[in-house]
Design a protein around this motif. Sequence first.
Motif, PDB file in Angstrom:
ATOM      1  N   UNK A   1       0.828  -1.204   0.000  1.00  0.00           N
ATOM      2  CA  UNK A   1       0.000   0.000   0.000  1.00  0.00           C
ATOM      3  C   UNK A   1       0.866   1.260   0.000  1.00  0.00           C
ATOM      4  N   UNK A   2       1.938   1.243   0.785  1.00  0.00           N
ATOM      5  CA  UNK A   2       2.835   2.400   0.831  1.00  0.00           C
ATOM      6  C   UNK A   2       3.508   2.624  -0.517  1.00  0.00           C
ATOM      7  N   UNK A   3       3.912   1.549  -1.174  1.00  0.00           N
ATOM      8  CA  UNK A   3       4.568   1.640  -2.478  1.00  0.00           C
ATOM      9  C   UNK A   3       3.676   2.335  -3.491  1.00  0.00           C
ATOM     10  N   UNK A   4       2.429   1.892  -3.580  1.00  0.00           N
ATOM     11  CA  UNK A   4       1.507   2.483  -4.553  1.00  0.00           C
ATOM     12  C   UNK A   4       1.161   3.912  -4.170  1.00  0.00           C
ATOM     13  N   UNK A   5       0.904   4.159  -2.884  1.00  0.00           N
ATOM     14  CA  UNK A   5       0.551   5.508  -2.442  1.00  0.00           C
ATOM     15  C   UNK A   5       1.687   6.490  -2.703  1.00  0.00           C
TER      16      UNK A   5
ATOM     17  N   UNK B   1       0.164  -0.829  -9.979  1.00  0.00           N
ATOM     18  CA  UNK B   1      -1.255  -1.172  -9.843  1.00  0.00           C
ATOM     19  C   UNK B   1      -1.496  -2.629 -10.220  1.00  0.00           C
ATOM     20  N   UNK B   2      -0.862  -3.073 -11.317  1.00  0.00           N
ATOM     21  CA  UNK B   2      -0.999  -4.472 -11.715  1.00  0.00           C
ATOM     22  C   UNK B   2      -0.421  -5.421 -10.679  1.00  0.00           C
ATOM     23  N   UNK B   3       0.731  -5.075 -10.126  1.00  0.00           N
ATOM     24  CA  UNK B   3       1.353  -5.911  -9.104  1.00  0.00           C
ATOM     25  C   UNK B   3       0.491  -5.975  -7.854  1.00  0.00           C
ATOM     26  N   UNK B   4      -0.119  -4.835  -7.488  1.00  0.00           N
ATOM     27  CA  UNK B   4      -1.003  -4.838  -6.334  1.00  0.00           C
ATOM     28  C   UNK B   4      -2.217  -5.719  -6.549  1.00  0.00           C
ATOM     29  N   UNK B   5      -2.805  -5.658  -7.743  1.00  0.00           N
ATOM     30  CA  UNK B   5      -3.956  -6.521  -8.035  1.00  0.00           C
ATOM     31  C   UNK B   5      -3.561  -7.994  -7.983  1.00  0.00           C
ATOM     32  N   UNK B   6      -2.428  -8.344  -8.573  1.00  0.00           N
ATOM     33  CA  UNK B   6      -1.975  -9.728  -8.533  1.00  0.00           C
ATOM     34  C   UNK B   6      -1.741 -10.183  -7.099  1.00  0.00           C
ATOM     35  N   UNK B   7      -1.174  -9.280  -6.272  1.00  0.00           N
ATOM     36  CA  UNK B   7      -0.853  -9.636  -4.897  1.00  0.00           C
ATOM     37  C   UNK B   7      -2.079  -9.979  -4.084  1.00  0.00           C
ATOM     38  N   UNK B   8      -3.150  -9.172  -4.196  1.00  0.00           N
ATOM     39  CA  UNK B   8      -4.320  -9.504  -3.370  1.00  0.00           C
ATOM     40  C   UNK B   8      -5.184 -10.585  -4.010  1.00  0.00           C
ATOM     41  N   UNK B   9      -4.820 -11.033  -5.214  1.00  0.00           N
ATOM     42  CA  UNK B   9      -5.533 -12.149  -5.839  1.00  0.00           C
ATOM     43  C   UNK B   9      -4.973 -13.501  -5.405  1.00  0.00           C
ATOM     44  N   UNK B  10      -3.696 -13.539  -5.037  1.00  0.00           N
ATOM     45  CA  UNK B  10      -3.034 -14.819  -4.776  1.00  0.00           C
ATOM     46  C   UNK B  10      -3.592 -15.587  -3.574  1.00  0.00           C
ATOM     47  N   UNK B  11      -4.065 -14.946  -2.489  1.00  0.00           N
ATOM     48  CA  UNK B  11      -4.613 -15.747  -1.380  1.00  0.00           C
ATOM     49  C   UNK B  11      -5.824 -16.588  -1.768  1.00  0.00           C
ATOM     50  N   UNK B  12      -6.483 -16.249  -2.849  1.00  0.00           N
ATOM     51  CA  UNK B  12      -7.665 -16.968  -3.339  1.00  0.00           C
ATOM     52  C   UNK B  12      -8.753 -17.031  -2.272  1.00  0.00           C
ATOM     53  N   UNK B  13      -8.894 -15.914  -1.541  1.00  0.00           N
ATOM     54  CA  UNK B  13     -10.005 -15.791  -0.602  1.00  0.00           C
ATOM     55  C   UNK B  13     -11.217 -15.241  -1.352  1.00  0.00           C
ATOM     56  N   UNK B  14     -12.287 -14.941  -0.623  1.00  0.00           N
ATOM     57  CA  UNK B  14     -13.515 -14.505  -1.296  1.00  0.00           C
ATOM     58  C   UNK B  14     -13.323 -13.178  -2.022  1.00  0.00           C
ATOM     59  N   UNK B  15     -12.536 -12.262  -1.437  1.00  0.00           N
ATOM     60  CA  UNK B  15     -12.276 -10.987  -2.099  1.00  0.00           C
ATOM     61  C   UNK B  15     -11.455 -11.195  -3.365  1.00  0.00           C
ATOM     62  N   UNK B  16     -10.423 -12.041  -3.282  1.00  0.00           N
ATOM     63  CA  UNK B  16      -9.582 -12.308  -4.446  1.00  0.00           C
ATOM     64  C   UNK B  16     -10.384 -12.950  -5.570  1.00  0.00           C
ATOM     65  N   UNK B  17     -11.233 -13.906  -5.231  1.00  0.00           N
ATOM     66  CA  UNK B  17     -12.028 -14.573  -6.256  1.00  0.00           C
ATOM     67  C   UNK B  17     -12.969 -13.626  -6.966  1.00  0.00           C
TER      68      UNK B  17
END
Length: 457
Positions: A110-114, A148-164
Motif C-alpha cells: 500500500x505504501x509503495x503504490x501511495x 497497480x498491476x502488481x497490487x492486483x496480482x498480490x491480493x488475488x493470490x490468497x484466493x479468498x472470497x475478495x480475491x475470487x
Amino acid sequence: MTPLFSALLDALDDRMRLRGPTRQVANKVFPSNWSFLLGEVATIAFVVLVATGIFLTLFYRASTEATVYAGQNEFFAGTALPAAFESIVRLSEDVPGGLFVRRVHRAASHLFIAAIVLHMLRILMTGAFRKPRELNYHIGIGLLTLALGEGFLGYSLPYDSLAGTGLRVAYSIVLSIPYVGEDIAFWVFGGEFPTGDVIPRFHALHVFVLPLLLAGLIAVHVAILVRQKHTQMPNDEVDGHTYIVGKPLWPSQFAESGTLLLWVGGLLAASATLIPWSDVELLGPYVAGEVGNSAQPDWFMFWTEGLLRAIPPVEFGVLGATINTVFIGGVLIPGLLFGALIAYPFIERRFYGLEGEWHVLTNPLDIPLRAAMIMGTFTFVLLTSANATNDVLSRMTGITIEDMVFLFRAAILVVPPLLAGLLYVWCRRRLERAGARVATNELEAQSRFEPSAMSTS
C-alpha cells in the motif's frame, strides 16, 4: 577512518579507479524539500516488498486444488481448502513470524503504490515533466501502471472470497475487449474462469515478471535522474536553470535517506504489529458463484470498480464487435485517462508555445490548463473511487441504493468538468490581476526614477 579501512579503500581504488567517479557522485546536489523524498519512500517500500516476498514465496502454494488444513487454526482445522488459501492460513498460524511478514508485505504494498501516486501528483503539479524530462515522466507512468498491476496480482493470490471476486471481474473485463478478448483471456487465465491455471500464472507474474520489470524501470528512472539532475524549486536569488540549491549526497543526503529508511521500516513494523492486516478468517476461501456483502477491492482499484458501477447497462455492435458496459468502464475510460496523462506534456507545450528546456518548477495556479487538468482528473478518480462503496454508503446514510447510484452518476458527469472549468477561469483572472499589479509597479518605478519625463508628458 581507521588506517586498515583506508588501506583497503586505497587498494580497491588502485585496481578499480573508483575515486574520481565516486567523488563526483558524492558531490551530487539534492534539493532541500520534503516532496523530493516521495520517490525514495517508494524505493524503500519496493525493497521491503522484495525481501518479504521472498520469504512468503517459500511457503506459498500456487494451486487451487483441494487440500485439508491440519494446523493450529481451529476455525479451518480439518476443512478442505484451496491449496493457495490453505497455505496462507498455514503461513499465518503455523509458521513462526509468518503473519508478521505477511502484514509487513501488505503494508509495504500500500505504501509503495501511495508513494508513487503522490510522487506523480507532485510531478504533475510542479511541471517537472517538461522538456527534457518527458521520458522520465512516461517511465513514471509505466511504474504506476506496473505497481497497480502488481497490487492486483498480490491480493488475488490468497484466493479468498475478495480475491475470487476480483478475479471474476478481471476475467470479464479482459473478455470484453473486442476481437482479441477471448484470446487474451485464455493466455492470462488459461481457460474459462474459474480455472486451475489462473493462480500459478498470476504467481509467476507477481513474483518474477512484474518485479523484474519494476526493478528495471526504477533503475532506468534513477539513471536518467542522475544524468539530467534534479529540478529546482523557485528561488529569486538563484538561476535554477543553471544551479541547484541543496545538499550533497555525502554525507547530508545519505544521512537523511538513512534516517528515512529507519522511519519507514519502523512504521511498517509497527503497523504490522498493531493493525490486523490480512485477516483471512474474515474472508474465507473463494467459492465460485458466491459474493460477500463488502466485496470491494483494495483502495487503489476502487476507481475501476466505481466506473463499472456507474455506467448504465449498455450493449451495441460496432464493425462486428460488441461494445458493452464492462468494456467501457474497465478498458475504454481507464485507457483514455492514462492516454491523457501520457499526452499532457506535449499538449501543454503546444498550448502555451513553450520552447527550450525547463529546470525550474512552477506553481500549478500559474498554468491554468494544468490546474484544470489536475482538478478534473483527480476529482473524477475520487468520485469513481467513492462510488465503489455506494452500497456501504447507502447503509450508512439511509439513502436507497437506487438514489445513491443516480447521485454518483450525476456527480461523475457534472462535478469534474465543472470544477476544472471554474478553476481554469479563476487561474486566468488571477494571472490577469498579477499582470496588472506588475504593470502598476513598473509605472510607479518609472515615475520615481524619471521625474522629468513624467512632468514633460
